[in-house]
Design a protein around this motif. Sequence first.
Motif, PDB file in Angstrom:
ATOM      1  N   ALA A 252      63.374  36.188  68.280  1.00 22.13           N
ATOM      2  CA  ALA A 252      62.392  35.853  69.313  1.00 22.13           C
ATOM      3  C   ALA A 252      62.840  34.571  69.999  1.00 22.13           C
ATOM      4  CB  ALA A 252      61.012  35.671  68.694  1.00 22.13           C
ATOM      5  N   TYR A 253      62.661  34.509  71.321  1.00 19.61           N
ATOM      6  CA  TYR A 253      63.135  33.368  72.097  1.00 19.61           C
ATOM      7  C   TYR A 253      61.990  32.756  72.897  1.00 19.61           C
ATOM      8  CZ  TYR A 253      67.671  35.747  71.455  1.00 19.61           C
ATOM      9  OH  TYR A 253      68.775  36.378  70.945  1.00 19.61           O
ATOM     10  N   GLU A 254      62.078  31.456  73.101  1.00 18.16           N
ATOM     11  CA  GLU A 254      61.178  30.790  74.028  1.00 18.16           C
ATOM     12  C   GLU A 254      61.869  29.531  74.560  1.00 18.16           C
ATOM     13  OE1 GLU A 254      57.745  28.702  72.480  1.00 18.16           O
ATOM     14  OE2 GLU A 254      58.467  29.039  70.423  1.00 18.16           O
ATOM     15  N   PRO A 255      61.693  29.246  75.854  1.00 17.25           N
ATOM     16  CA  PRO A 255      62.292  28.024  76.396  1.00 17.25           C
ATOM     17  C   PRO A 255      61.587  26.802  75.833  1.00 17.25           C
ATOM     18  CG  PRO A 255      60.886  29.063  78.028  1.00 17.25           C
ATOM     19  CD  PRO A 255      60.942  30.012  76.866  1.00 17.25           C
ATOM     20  N   VAL A 256      62.353  25.743  75.557  1.00 17.77           N
ATOM     21  CA  VAL A 256      61.776  24.494  75.056  1.00 17.77           C
ATOM     22  C   VAL A 256      62.391  23.332  75.823  1.00 17.77           C
ATOM     23  CG1 VAL A 256      61.270  25.357  72.744  1.00 17.77           C
ATOM     24  CG2 VAL A 256      63.497  24.333  73.218  1.00 17.77           C
ATOM     25  N   ALA A 257      61.643  22.237  75.891  1.00 20.08           N
ATOM     26  CA  ALA A 257      62.159  21.032  76.530  1.00 20.08           C
ATOM     27  C   ALA A 257      63.086  20.305  75.572  1.00 20.08           C
ATOM     28  CB  ALA A 257      61.002  20.129  76.937  1.00 20.08           C
ATOM     29  N   CYS A 258      64.154  19.782  76.125  1.00 17.99           N
ATOM     30  CA  CYS A 258      65.082  18.986  75.318  1.00 17.99           C
ATOM     31  C   CYS A 258      64.609  17.530  75.336  1.00 17.99           C
ATOM     32  CB  CYS A 258      66.494  19.091  75.897  1.00 17.99           C
ATOM     33  SG  CYS A 258      67.727  18.147  74.982  1.00 17.99           S
ATOM     34  N   PRO A 259      64.380  16.913  74.169  1.00 21.62           N
ATOM     35  CA  PRO A 259      63.956  15.513  74.150  1.00 21.62           C
ATOM     36  C   PRO A 259      64.944  14.625  74.905  1.00 21.62           C
ATOM     37  CG  PRO A 259      63.785  16.496  71.969  1.00 21.62           C
ATOM     38  CD  PRO A 259      64.516  17.481  72.820  1.00 21.62           C
ATOM     39  N   ASP A 260      64.422  13.589  75.566  1.00 21.83           N
ATOM     40  CA  ASP A 260      65.265  12.736  76.401  1.00 21.83           C
ATOM     41  C   ASP A 260      66.419  12.117  75.621  1.00 21.83           C
ATOM     42  OD1 ASP A 260      63.747  13.279  78.613  1.00 21.83           O
ATOM     43  OD2 ASP A 260      62.533  11.465  78.464  1.00 21.83           O
ATOM     44  N   GLU A 261      66.144  11.632  74.398  1.00 18.19           N
ATOM     45  CA  GLU A 261      67.215  11.000  73.616  1.00 18.19           C
ATOM     46  C   GLU A 261      68.277  12.015  73.218  1.00 18.19           C
ATOM     47  OE1 GLU A 261      63.922  12.139  70.734  1.00 18.19           O
ATOM     48  OE2 GLU A 261      64.095  11.276  72.745  1.00 18.19           O
ATOM     49  N   MET A 262      67.846  13.267  72.998  1.00 19.78           N
ATOM     50  CA  MET A 262      68.794  14.330  72.673  1.00 19.78           C
ATOM     51  C   MET A 262      69.632  14.684  73.889  1.00 19.78           C
ATOM     52  SD  MET A 262      69.786  16.290  70.201  1.00 19.78           S
ATOM     53  CE  MET A 262      68.404  16.046  69.078  1.00 19.78           C
ATOM     54  N   ARG A 263      69.005  14.729  75.059  1.00 24.36           N
ATOM     55  CA  ARG A 263      69.712  15.039  76.298  1.00 24.36           C
ATOM     56  C   ARG A 263      70.858  14.042  76.523  1.00 24.36           C
ATOM     57  NH1 ARG A 263      67.870  17.798  80.713  1.00 24.36           N
ATOM     58  NH2 ARG A 263      65.815  17.850  79.712  1.00 24.36           N
ATOM     59  N   GLY A 264      70.570  12.770  76.349  1.00 22.03           N
ATOM     60  CA  GLY A 264      71.604  11.756  76.531  1.00 22.03           C
ATOM     61  C   GLY A 264      72.746  11.915  75.539  1.00 22.03           C
ATOM     62  N   ALA A 265      72.417  12.271  74.295  1.00 20.44           N
ATOM     63  CA  ALA A 265      73.446  12.459  73.280  1.00 20.44           C
ATOM     64  C   ALA A 265      74.355  13.636  73.602  1.00 20.44           C
ATOM     65  CB  ALA A 265      72.792  12.651  71.908  1.00 20.44           C
ATOM     66  N   LEU A 266      73.769  14.726  74.129  1.00 25.79           N
ATOM     67  CA  LEU A 266      74.569  15.895  74.468  1.00 25.79           C
ATOM     68  C   LEU A 266      75.537  15.584  75.608  1.00 25.79           C
ATOM     69  CD1 LEU A 266      71.936  18.785  74.300  1.00 25.79           C
ATOM     70  CD2 LEU A 266      73.361  17.830  72.494  1.00 25.79           C
ATOM     71  N   VAL A 267      75.048  14.849  76.612  1.00 20.46           N
ATOM     72  CA  VAL A 267      75.911  14.478  77.730  1.00 20.46           C
ATOM     73  C   VAL A 267      77.035  13.553  77.249  1.00 20.46           C
ATOM     74  CG1 VAL A 267      75.991  13.253  79.939  1.00 20.46           C
ATOM     75  CG2 VAL A 267      74.123  14.843  79.463  1.00 20.46           C
ATOM     76  N   ARG A 268      76.715  12.617  76.351  1.00 17.13           N
ATOM     77  CA  ARG A 268      77.754  11.740  75.801  1.00 17.13           C
ATOM     78  C   ARG A 268      78.778  12.531  74.994  1.00 17.13           C
ATOM     79  NH1 ARG A 268      73.203   8.560  74.779  1.00 17.13           N
ATOM     80  NH2 ARG A 268      73.175   9.099  72.555  1.00 17.13           N
ATOM     81  N   PHE A 269      78.309  13.501  74.239  1.00 21.65           N
ATOM     82  CA  PHE A 269      79.217  14.348  73.452  1.00 21.65           C
ATOM     83  C   PHE A 269      80.226  15.035  74.362  1.00 21.65           C
ATOM     84  CE2 PHE A 269      80.551  18.340  71.660  1.00 21.65           C
ATOM     85  CZ  PHE A 269      80.682  18.131  70.297  1.00 21.65           C
ATOM     86  N   LEU A 270      79.727  15.681  75.418  1.00 19.28           N
ATOM     87  CA  LEU A 270      80.626  16.397  76.325  1.00 19.28           C
ATOM     88  C   LEU A 270      81.558  15.434  77.052  1.00 19.28           C
ATOM     89  CD1 LEU A 270      78.348  19.159  77.888  1.00 19.28           C
ATOM     90  CD2 LEU A 270      79.860  19.302  75.914  1.00 19.28           C
ATOM     91  N   ALA A 271      81.043  14.270  77.440  1.00 18.27           N
ATOM     92  CA  ALA A 271      81.872  13.295  78.149  1.00 18.27           C
ATOM     93  C   ALA A 271      83.047  12.857  77.289  1.00 18.27           C
ATOM     94  CB  ALA A 271      81.027  12.092  78.553  1.00 18.27           C
ATOM     95  N   GLY A 272      82.837  12.765  75.973  1.00 19.04           N
ATOM     96  CA  GLY A 272      83.913  12.359  75.084  1.00 19.04           C
ATOM     97  C   GLY A 272      85.069  13.344  75.066  1.00 19.04           C
ATOM     98  N   PHE A 273      84.779  14.613  75.321  1.00 20.63           N
ATOM     99  CA  PHE A 273      85.825  15.634  75.356  1.00 20.63           C
ATOM    100  C   PHE A 273      86.273  15.961  76.778  1.00 20.63           C
ATOM    101  CE2 PHE A 273      83.942  16.709  71.173  1.00 20.63           C
ATOM    102  CZ  PHE A 273      85.100  16.733  70.400  1.00 20.63           C
ATOM    103  N   GLY A 274      85.592  15.398  77.783  1.00 24.25           N
ATOM    104  CA  GLY A 274      85.916  15.737  79.166  1.00 24.25           C
ATOM    105  C   GLY A 274      85.460  17.124  79.560  1.00 24.25           C
ATOM    106  N   LEU A 275      84.341  17.573  79.008  1.00 23.66           N
ATOM    107  CA  LEU A 275      83.816  18.910  79.256  1.00 23.66           C
ATOM    108  C   LEU A 275      82.691  18.872  80.276  1.00 23.66           C
ATOM    109  CD1 LEU A 275      83.575  20.117  75.551  1.00 23.66           C
ATOM    110  CD2 LEU A 275      85.202  20.985  77.247  1.00 23.66           C
ATOM    111  N   ASN A 276      82.551  19.939  81.049  1.00 25.42           N
ATOM    112  CA  ASN A 276      81.432  20.113  81.962  1.00 25.42           C
ATOM    113  C   ASN A 276      80.462  21.193  81.489  1.00 25.42           C
ATOM    114  OD1 ASN A 276      81.730  18.250  84.199  1.00 25.42           O
ATOM    115  ND2 ASN A 276      83.625  19.334  84.662  1.00 25.42           N
ATOM    116  N   PHE A 277      80.714  21.729  80.291  1.00 23.06           N
ATOM    117  CA  PHE A 277      79.865  22.791  79.749  1.00 23.06           C
ATOM    118  C   PHE A 277      79.927  22.722  78.228  1.00 23.06           C
ATOM    119  CE2 PHE A 277      79.288  26.926  77.826  1.00 23.06           C
ATOM    120  CZ  PHE A 277      78.213  27.487  78.505  1.00 23.06           C
ATOM    121  N   GLY A 278      78.811  23.050  77.601  1.00 25.00           N
ATOM    122  CA  GLY A 278      78.794  23.166  76.151  1.00 25.00           C
ATOM    123  C   GLY A 278      77.585  23.955  75.701  1.00 25.00           C
ATOM    124  N   ALA A 279      77.761  24.839  74.705  1.00 23.09           N
ATOM    125  CA  ALA A 279      76.658  25.599  74.108  1.00 23.09           C
ATOM    126  C   ALA A 279      76.456  25.058  72.689  1.00 23.09           C
ATOM    127  CB  ALA A 279      76.972  27.089  74.094  1.00 23.09           C
TER     128      ALA A 279
END
Length: 328
Positions: A252-279
């Motif tokens: 079962a699926y439902e859309p959820v909001a990503c917490p702001d602190e988590m959002r920043g961490a995900l962007v930092r993670f991708l930036a460290g690898f030079g990625l524009n996408f991540g699942a």
Amino acid sequence: MDGRLVLVCTEDEDATADLVIAELNRRRVPVLRLDPGRDFPTPVMLAARIGAGGTSRTESGGGWGGRLTVGERTADLSAVRALYHRRPSPYSTNSGEQAARFAAQESRRGLGGVLGALPGCLYLSHPQAIARAEYKPAQLDAATRAGLTVPATLITNDPGQAKLFCSEQPTIYKPLHAGAYEVEGEPAGIWAAPVEAGEIDGAVNRSAHLFQAQVPKVADVRAVVVGEQVFAARITAPPGVVDWRAEYQSLAYEPVACPDEMRGALVRFLAGFGLNFGAFDFAVTADGAWWFLECNPNGQWAWLEDAAGLSLTTAIADLLENGASRYD
């Protein structure tokens, strides 16, 4: 309309890429699709130039210029706005002959090298960045540095250490790479699964193994990051299911909001690898905490768009159309 085109590198049958191409076509953005590993050296023709003098200079004054021809269509290498590296076939040959192997490697480093060095091109994502980010030890290190919560993890080929780790807490085993695997000639997946200390034997010393403390989760979250946009879906599996990928028909699926602190961490993670996408995959506990499990730098997402109502095709098409990258 901007005449610069988007290159899409993927295999012949790729329904996910088809969604993005259809959206770009609707927007009248020029698209050229090819599978470099299979289509080169025929029907694809490459004539790339660089260096001072002649016709090698691009309009910006440097970088690779020239042409890439696929059938009757031609791309100006100096005017590619974006390259969508989806699921291209590997550069390979059906022949075991030395000359054929040499030719396949030359194609990979020639065509692949040029496609990875286009001037002013947005990469979604760059193939070398994807390759670096596929290593789970690097992912787990990057996740801790980005501020994400990571379960206790052991990578070992020592049966004694594996047995000790499994005796300390509920533990799961999962593969370090989700490569092709067959059982009796049929494709099969190797899913994350519980393992107890009594199951550990000398076979552990035959390769590296990843053991991880089992998170007492109540659900999972798949968070897909496109550029700096985050789309998240809560995934609920039947009780007792450790790896939801093994139970696609019962989720079962439902859309959820990503917490702001988590959002920043995900962007930092991708930036460290030079990625524009991540699942990203997270285990969610009863107190609402998100525990990082892994990131697929080129993961599937199309099924989640319909299941959870996430506008992923639009976000990816926007990024490719705009052609602006943090990693130009």
